[in-house]
Design a protein around this motif. Structure first.
Motif, PDB file in Angstrom:
ATOM      1  N   ASP A  45      18.388   9.592  -5.648  1.00  0.00           N
ATOM      2  CA  ASP A  45      18.863   9.602  -4.305  1.00  0.00           C
ATOM      3  C   ASP A  45      19.310   8.341  -3.600  1.00  0.00           C
ATOM      4  O   ASP A  45      20.527   8.165  -3.165  1.00  0.00           O
ATOM      5  N   LEU A  46      18.334   7.621  -3.264  1.00  0.00           N
ATOM      6  CA  LEU A  46      18.548   6.398  -2.774  1.00  0.00           C
ATOM      7  C   LEU A  46      19.351   5.294  -3.394  1.00  0.00           C
ATOM      8  O   LEU A  46      20.317   4.656  -2.952  1.00  0.00           O
ATOM      9  N   ARG A  47      19.302   5.291  -4.881  1.00  0.00           N
ATOM     10  CA  ARG A  47      20.190   4.411  -5.795  1.00  0.00           C
ATOM     11  C   ARG A  47      21.641   4.901  -5.449  1.00  0.00           C
ATOM     12  O   ARG A  47      22.694   4.104  -5.371  1.00  0.00           O
ATOM     13  N   LEU A  48      21.800   6.144  -5.514  1.00  0.00           N
ATOM     14  CA  LEU A  48      23.409   6.764  -5.223  1.00  0.00           C
ATOM     15  C   LEU A  48      23.743   6.269  -3.633  1.00  0.00           C
ATOM     16  O   LEU A  48      24.831   6.125  -3.775  1.00  0.00           O
ATOM     17  N   LYS A  49      22.875   6.382  -2.868  1.00  0.00           N
ATOM     18  CA  LYS A  49      23.175   6.028  -1.503  1.00  0.00           C
ATOM     19  C   LYS A  49      23.645   4.549  -1.512  1.00  0.00           C
ATOM     20  O   LYS A  49      24.793   4.160  -0.937  1.00  0.00           O
ATOM     21  N   LYS A  50      22.709   3.612  -2.069  1.00  0.00           N
ATOM     22  CA  LYS A  50      23.216   2.081  -2.167  1.00  0.00           C
ATOM     23  C   LYS A  50      24.428   2.003  -2.768  1.00  0.00           C
ATOM     24  O   LYS A  50      25.128   1.265  -2.229  1.00  0.00           O
ATOM     25  N   ALA A  51      24.648   2.720  -3.924  1.00  0.00           N
ATOM     26  CA  ALA A  51      25.862   2.509  -4.636  1.00  0.00           C
ATOM     27  C   ALA A  51      27.168   2.949  -3.872  1.00  0.00           C
ATOM     28  O   ALA A  51      28.015   2.141  -3.861  1.00  0.00           O
ATOM     29  N   ALA A  52      26.788   3.910  -2.885  1.00  0.00           N
ATOM     30  CA  ALA A  52      27.910   4.388  -2.229  1.00  0.00           C
ATOM     31  C   ALA A  52      28.407   3.330  -1.199  1.00  0.00           C
ATOM     32  O   ALA A  52      29.548   3.125  -0.764  1.00  0.00           O
ATOM     33  N   TRP A  53      27.385   2.666  -0.765  1.00  0.00           N
ATOM     34  CA  TRP A  53      27.730   1.480   0.360  1.00  0.00           C
ATOM     35  C   TRP A  53      28.577   0.305  -0.464  1.00  0.00           C
ATOM     36  O   TRP A  53      29.218  -0.298  -0.075  1.00  0.00           O
ATOM     37  N   ASN A  54      28.068   0.121  -1.633  1.00  0.00           N
ATOM     38  CA  ASN A  54      28.702  -0.983  -2.581  1.00  0.00           C
ATOM     39  C   ASN A  54      30.067  -0.377  -2.782  1.00  0.00           C
ATOM     40  O   ASN A  54      30.853  -1.364  -2.780  1.00  0.00           O
ATOM     41  N   VAL A  55      30.375   0.719  -3.167  1.00  0.00           N
ATOM     42  CA  VAL A  55      31.695   1.280  -3.144  1.00  0.00           C
ATOM     43  C   VAL A  55      32.695   0.896  -1.915  1.00  0.00           C
ATOM     44  O   VAL A  55      33.843   0.510  -1.827  1.00  0.00           O
ATOM     45  N   GLU A  56      31.977   1.323  -0.733  1.00  0.00           N
ATOM     46  CA  GLU A  56      32.664   1.170   0.489  1.00  0.00           C
ATOM     47  C   GLU A  56      33.171  -0.146   0.662  1.00  0.00           C
ATOM     48  O   GLU A  56      34.031  -0.573   1.528  1.00  0.00           O
ATOM     49  N   LEU A  57      32.244  -1.307   0.283  1.00  0.00           N
ATOM     50  CA  LEU A  57      32.297  -2.645   0.345  1.00  0.00           C
ATOM     51  C   LEU A  57      33.296  -3.153  -0.581  1.00  0.00           C
ATOM     52  O   LEU A  57      33.264  -4.434  -0.758  1.00  0.00           O
ATOM     53  N   GLU A  58      33.634  -2.438  -1.753  1.00  0.00           N
ATOM     54  CA  GLU A  58      34.328  -2.484  -2.745  1.00  0.00           C
ATOM     55  C   GLU A  58      33.396  -3.847  -3.604  1.00  0.00           C
ATOM     56  O   GLU A  58      34.110  -4.544  -4.481  1.00  0.00           O
ATOM     57  N   GLN A  59      32.318  -3.568  -3.711  1.00  0.00           N
ATOM     58  CA  GLN A  59      31.483  -4.210  -4.557  1.00  0.00           C
ATOM     59  C   GLN A  59      31.179  -3.467  -5.856  1.00  0.00           C
ATOM     60  O   GLN A  59      30.267  -2.662  -6.250  1.00  0.00           O
ATOM     61  N   TRP A  60      32.410  -3.599  -6.617  1.00  0.00           N
ATOM     62  CA  TRP A  60      32.431  -2.411  -7.668  1.00  0.00           C
ATOM     63  C   TRP A  60      31.336  -2.843  -8.781  1.00  0.00           C
ATOM     64  O   TRP A  60      30.784  -2.067  -9.369  1.00  0.00           O
ATOM     65  N   GLN A  61      31.071  -3.707  -9.209  1.00  0.00           N
ATOM     66  CA  GLN A  61      30.158  -4.338 -10.236  1.00  0.00           C
ATOM     67  C   GLN A  61      28.627  -4.064  -9.787  1.00  0.00           C
ATOM     68  O   GLN A  61      27.957  -3.557 -10.935  1.00  0.00           O
TER      69      GLN A  61
END
Length: 224
Positions: A45-61
């Motif tokens: 759950d935490l990793r998915l949450k972190k990845a969601a913020w990466n997406v929001e910041l367009e940090q795709w990799q």
């Protein structure tokens, strides 16, 4: 259950993308998620949450790396597959995105959002016949969906099939009569077809719905 998971995942991303936050606030949220993950590195759950913020910041990799880690642990995690398909597309990794969509269809057959995403990916990757076949199927499966008709119309516009696009935009508007994006797109198609009076009616309809007339001036100019 799986369909609810996908719906929740889609709504989660929509909410995140709709938040009016500046970049620093987004980075602060990402930092908090990263810090929490450092104490609980196995938390999906935490990793998915972190990845969601990466997406929001367009940090795709960075997002893809996290979705990879989740999927190594849970190969059938629908949320991770859905977002990794999205991220792979952003990275131009269309074949990998296609594999993710194929796995999603296996896990959640008949899901609207997944099928639509797959069709749009195929259109973007120039798999035109497959994309249109998928859209035709989607319209048959979801005949009450305005979005299905509008998405097919968008594909038809890209192919220069304006008569078909006009029909599909009409069907979309019948199902969602106040959607200004659909009405504007239909007006644009009608102008292209030379049906200026019908196009004017659509533009006037937009004004009646509250769209500033000034923002439509270029469209009105094309009617002269």
């Amino acid at each position: 259950m799986m369909k609810r998971i996908v719906l929740f995942a889609v709504l989660w991303l929509v909410v995140l993308c709709g938040q009016a936050q500046d970049k620093q606030s987004l980075r602060d949220s990402l930092a908090a998620a990263t810090e929490a993950l450092a104490y609980h590195p196995d938390s999906v759950d935490l990793r998915l949450k972190k990845a969601a913020w990466n997406v929001e910041l367009e940090q795709w990799q960075y997002a893809k790396d996290d979705y990879d880690r989740v999927l190594r642990k849970e190969p059938d995690n629908v949320a991770a597959l859905y977002y990794r398909a999205f991220v792979n597309e952003k990275l131009g990794r269309y074949n990998f995105a296609r594999l993710d969509y194929q796995n999603l269809i296996r896990l959640v057959p008949g899901n609207f959002e997944i099928q639509l995403g797959y069709a749009l990916l195929n259109q973007k990757d120039h798999h035109y016949t497959e994309a249109m076949d998928q859209m035709n199927l989607l319209v048959c499966q979801y005949p009450d969906s305005a979005l299905a008709y509008a998405a097919r119309a968008g594909m038809e516009v890209e192919r220069g099939q304006y008569e078909l696009a006009s029909y599909d935009y009409e069907e979309a508007i019948l199902r969602d009569s106040t959607n200004t994006d659909y009405i504007l797109a239909h007006a644009d198609v009608l102008i292209t077809l030379g049906r200026k009076e019908k196009a004017r009616q659509q533009l006037d309809r937009l004004v009646a719905l509250g769209v500033p007339r000034g923002s439509l001036k270029d469209y009105y100019k094309r009617l002269k």
